[in-house]
Scaffold this motif. Structure first.
Motif, PDB file in Angstrom:
ATOM      1  N   GLY A  16       7.305 -34.924 -46.482  1.00 37.49           N
ATOM      2  CA  GLY A  16       8.264 -35.925 -46.015  1.00 37.49           C
ATOM      3  C   GLY A  16       9.619 -35.365 -45.633  1.00 37.49           C
ATOM      4  O   GLY A  16      10.580 -36.112 -45.476  1.00 37.49           O
ATOM      5  N   THR A  17       9.719 -34.041 -45.440  1.00 36.83           N
ATOM      6  CA  THR A  17      11.040 -33.463 -45.147  1.00 36.83           C
ATOM      7  C   THR A  17      11.608 -33.978 -43.820  1.00 36.83           C
ATOM      8  O   THR A  17      12.786 -34.289 -43.739  1.00 36.83           O
ATOM      9  N   ARG A  18      10.722 -34.116 -42.789  1.00 40.37           N
ATOM     10  CA  ARG A  18      11.240 -34.572 -41.490  1.00 40.37           C
ATOM     11  C   ARG A  18      11.668 -36.035 -41.534  1.00 40.37           C
ATOM     12  O   ARG A  18      12.426 -36.501 -40.706  1.00 40.37           O
ATOM     13  N   MET A  19      11.134 -36.777 -42.512  1.00 36.79           N
ATOM     14  CA  MET A  19      11.520 -38.180 -42.654  1.00 36.79           C
ATOM     15  C   MET A  19      12.866 -38.286 -43.369  1.00 36.79           C
ATOM     16  O   MET A  19      13.434 -39.367 -43.450  1.00 36.79           O
ATOM     17  N   GLY A  20      13.347 -37.184 -43.951  1.00 35.43           N
ATOM     18  CA  GLY A  20      14.584 -37.229 -44.726  1.00 35.43           C
ATOM     19  C   GLY A  20      14.430 -38.132 -45.933  1.00 35.43           C
ATOM     20  O   GLY A  20      15.346 -38.827 -46.344  1.00 35.43           O
ATOM     21  N   SER A  21      13.214 -38.134 -46.506  1.00 37.78           N
ATOM     22  CA  SER A  21      12.923 -39.075 -47.588  1.00 37.78           C
ATOM     23  C   SER A  21      12.483 -38.319 -48.835  1.00 37.78           C
ATOM     24  O   SER A  21      11.813 -37.301 -48.746  1.00 37.78           O
ATOM     25  N   ALA A  22      12.848 -38.842 -50.007  1.00 37.85           N
ATOM     26  CA  ALA A  22      12.409 -38.235 -51.267  1.00 37.85           C
ATOM     27  C   ALA A  22      10.931 -38.546 -51.500  1.00 37.85           C
ATOM     28  O   ALA A  22      10.228 -37.789 -52.149  1.00 37.85           O
ATOM     29  N   VAL A  23      10.466 -39.679 -50.955  1.00 38.16           N
ATOM     30  CA  VAL A  23       9.060 -40.064 -51.099  1.00 38.16           C
ATOM     31  C   VAL A  23       8.275 -39.424 -49.956  1.00 38.16           C
ATOM     32  O   VAL A  23       8.669 -39.542 -48.794  1.00 38.16           O
ATOM     33  N   PRO A  24       7.161 -38.745 -50.245  1.00 35.92           N
ATOM     34  CA  PRO A  24       6.357 -38.178 -49.151  1.00 35.92           C
ATOM     35  C   PRO A  24       5.969 -39.262 -48.147  1.00 35.92           C
ATOM     36  O   PRO A  24       5.719 -40.406 -48.531  1.00 35.92           O
ATOM     37  N   LYS A  25       5.918 -38.889 -46.855  1.00 37.92           N
ATOM     38  CA  LYS A  25       5.778 -39.900 -45.787  1.00 37.92           C
ATOM     39  C   LYS A  25       4.498 -40.731 -45.917  1.00 37.92           C
ATOM     40  O   LYS A  25       4.469 -41.897 -45.529  1.00 37.92           O
ATOM     41  N   GLN A  26       3.431 -40.126 -46.495  1.00 36.58           N
ATOM     42  CA  GLN A  26       2.178 -40.894 -46.611  1.00 36.58           C
ATOM     43  C   GLN A  26       2.265 -42.030 -47.627  1.00 36.58           C
ATOM     44  O   GLN A  26       1.393 -42.876 -47.680  1.00 36.58           O
ATOM     45  N   PHE A  27       3.362 -42.047 -48.424  1.00 35.26           N
ATOM     46  CA  PHE A  27       3.520 -43.111 -49.422  1.00 35.26           C
ATOM     47  C   PHE A  27       4.669 -44.065 -49.085  1.00 35.26           C
ATOM     48  O   PHE A  27       4.961 -44.975 -49.855  1.00 35.26           O
ATOM     49  N   LEU A  28       5.305 -43.856 -47.941  1.00 40.02           N
ATOM     50  CA  LEU A  28       6.349 -44.796 -47.522  1.00 40.02           C
ATOM     51  C   LEU A  28       5.705 -46.148 -47.220  1.00 40.02           C
ATOM     52  O   LEU A  28       4.531 -46.224 -46.844  1.00 40.02           O
ATOM     53  N   GLU A  29       6.497 -47.203 -47.351  1.00 36.22           N
ATOM     54  CA  GLU A  29       5.937 -48.538 -47.176  1.00 36.22           C
ATOM     55  C   GLU A  29       5.831 -48.899 -45.694  1.00 36.22           C
ATOM     56  O   GLU A  29       6.750 -48.674 -44.917  1.00 36.22           O
ATOM     57  N   HIS A 106      -9.388 -36.527 -41.100  1.00 32.27           N
ATOM     58  CA  HIS A 106      -8.337 -37.386 -40.534  1.00 32.27           C
ATOM     59  C   HIS A 106      -7.004 -37.135 -41.226  1.00 32.27           C
ATOM     60  O   HIS A 106      -6.950 -36.863 -42.427  1.00 32.27           O
ATOM     61  N   ASP A 107      -5.924 -37.250 -40.450  1.00 33.11           N
ATOM     62  CA  ASP A 107      -4.568 -37.132 -40.999  1.00 33.11           C
ATOM     63  C   ASP A 107      -4.231 -38.388 -41.795  1.00 33.11           C
ATOM     64  O   ASP A 107      -4.312 -39.504 -41.247  1.00 33.11           O
ATOM     65  N   GLY A 108      -3.783 -38.212 -43.024  1.00 32.26           N
ATOM     66  CA  GLY A 108      -3.394 -39.358 -43.837  1.00 32.26           C
ATOM     67  C   GLY A 108      -2.275 -40.176 -43.227  1.00 32.26           C
ATOM     68  O   GLY A 108      -2.130 -41.368 -43.524  1.00 32.26           O
ATOM     69  N   VAL A 109      -1.473 -39.547 -42.347  1.00 29.69           N
ATOM     70  CA  VAL A 109      -0.331 -40.251 -41.745  1.00 29.69           C
ATOM     71  C   VAL A 109      -0.652 -40.779 -40.337  1.00 29.69           C
ATOM     72  O   VAL A 109       0.232 -40.978 -39.518  1.00 29.69           O
ATOM     73  N   ARG A 110      -1.943 -41.059 -40.089  1.00 29.87           N
ATOM     74  CA  ARG A 110      -2.345 -41.808 -38.876  1.00 29.87           C
ATOM     75  C   ARG A 110      -2.968 -43.125 -39.342  1.00 29.87           C
ATOM     76  O   ARG A 110      -4.194 -43.275 -39.339  1.00 29.87           O
ATOM     77  N   PRO A 111      -2.128 -44.081 -39.765  1.00 31.26           N
ATOM     78  CA  PRO A 111      -2.649 -45.295 -40.404  1.00 31.26           C
ATOM     79  C   PRO A 111      -3.164 -46.348 -39.432  1.00 31.26           C
ATOM     80  O   PRO A 111      -3.771 -47.334 -39.860  1.00 31.26           O
ATOM     81  N   LEU A 112      -2.924 -46.183 -38.124  1.00 32.14           N
ATOM     82  CA  LEU A 112      -3.264 -47.256 -37.172  1.00 32.14           C
ATOM     83  C   LEU A 112      -4.588 -47.016 -36.456  1.00 32.14           C
ATOM     84  O   LEU A 112      -4.907 -47.699 -35.488  1.00 32.14           O
ATOM     85  N   ILE A 113      -5.347 -46.041 -36.918  1.00 34.41           N
ATOM     86  CA  ILE A 113      -6.658 -45.771 -36.315  1.00 34.41           C
ATOM     87  C   ILE A 113      -7.504 -47.051 -36.360  1.00 34.41           C
ATOM     88  O   ILE A 113      -7.502 -47.758 -37.368  1.00 34.41           O
ATOM     89  N   SER A 114      -8.205 -47.332 -35.274  1.00 31.17           N
ATOM     90  CA  SER A 114      -9.013 -48.566 -35.234  1.00 31.17           C
ATOM     91  C   SER A 114     -10.421 -48.300 -35.742  1.00 31.17           C
ATOM     92  O   SER A 114     -10.922 -47.171 -35.674  1.00 31.17           O
ATOM     93  N   THR A 115     -11.065 -49.355 -36.234  1.00 34.20           N
ATOM     94  CA  THR A 115     -12.462 -49.210 -36.656  1.00 34.20           C
ATOM     95  C   THR A 115     -13.331 -48.842 -35.444  1.00 34.20           C
ATOM     96  O   THR A 115     -14.297 -48.104 -35.576  1.00 34.20           O
TER      97      THR A 115
END
Length: 226
Positions: A16-29, A106-115
């Motif tokens: 999550g460094t590029r997000m500038g967030s303490a929470v890793p990006k895959q766990f952001l809301e 699959h990348d965990g940070v590609r949440p919009l993949i369609s069925t």
């Protein structure tokens, strides 16, 4: 058509460094749920009998344990410890593949993949051995060579997405090769074994969340869907 076991190896090792967030990006809301929840849910919805292997740094296991039971009853979710590179993380995930299967990586940070895309990758991998989703480049691109630069034909290039999908008998032997820094994704590893990879149309909405702007876009796209 032949049916096979389906295994999705979802790699979520980002800090999550590029997000500038303490929470890793895959766990952001994202729309009230963690980004990674949406990713897992897409695969659970596509195939209710799928085995999902979540590859994470061990300290992150506690982030996901509270919601692992939220998917349909046939879905199995296994937590596996990540490695020092993507190659090593995928290799660790592949230790869960015990029988012939179609394996999605699959990348965990590609949440919009369609069925629809997940199912299309499965069908193509069954018939062609592999399925790599790609989209066209929209922007003009230039190639930099030292001090010089030149325009290149963007029609000759594609943007690669995930899930990169393979028959297990292609993927497992490829990942027994020694690690090479030139292995940038699963397709490059499989190609080293002499296989030709098969490209399929990806999706514009299948974005990778790496910066705050991506989260804003993903949120808007999810609102549109619902």
């Amino acid at each position: 058509m032949e049916q096979r076991k389906k295994i999705a190896i979802i790699v979520a090792g980002g800090s999550g460094t590029r997000m500038g967030s303490a929470v890793p990006k895959q766990f952001l809301e994202l729309s009230g749920k963690p980004v990674l929840w949406h990713t897992v849910n897409a695969f659970a919805t596509a195939f209710p009998d799928i085995h999902i292997v979540l590859v994470l740094p061990e300290p992150h296991f506690d982030y996901v344990r509270p919601w692992l039971h939220e998917f349909s009853t046939g879905v199995v979710v296994t937590l596996v410890k990540g490695g020092e590179t993507r190659f090593h993380s995928v290799k660790n995930g592949l230790s869960e593949v015990k029988e012939p299967a179609v394996v999605f990586v699959h990348d965990g940070v590609r949440p919009l993949i369609s069925t629809a895309l997940i199912r299309s990758c499965y069908e193509t991998a069954l018939s062609a051995g592999s399925a790599i989703p790609v989209i066209d480049m929209k922007d003009s691109i230039r190639q930099i060579e030292g001090e010089q630069n030149k325009a290149v034909d963007r029609e000759q290039f594609k943007i690669i997405q995930t899930p990169q999908t393979f028959l297990s008998e292609w993927l497992l032997p490829a990942f027994s090769l020694p690690y090479d820094p030139l292995f940038t994704d699963e397709a490059t590893v499989v190609e080293r074994q002499g296989h030709r990879v098969h490209l399929v149309p990806g999706e514009e909405a299948n974005i990778k969340i790496t910066r705050p702007l991506d989260l804003t876009i993903a949120s808007a796209l999810l609102k549109e869907r619902s």
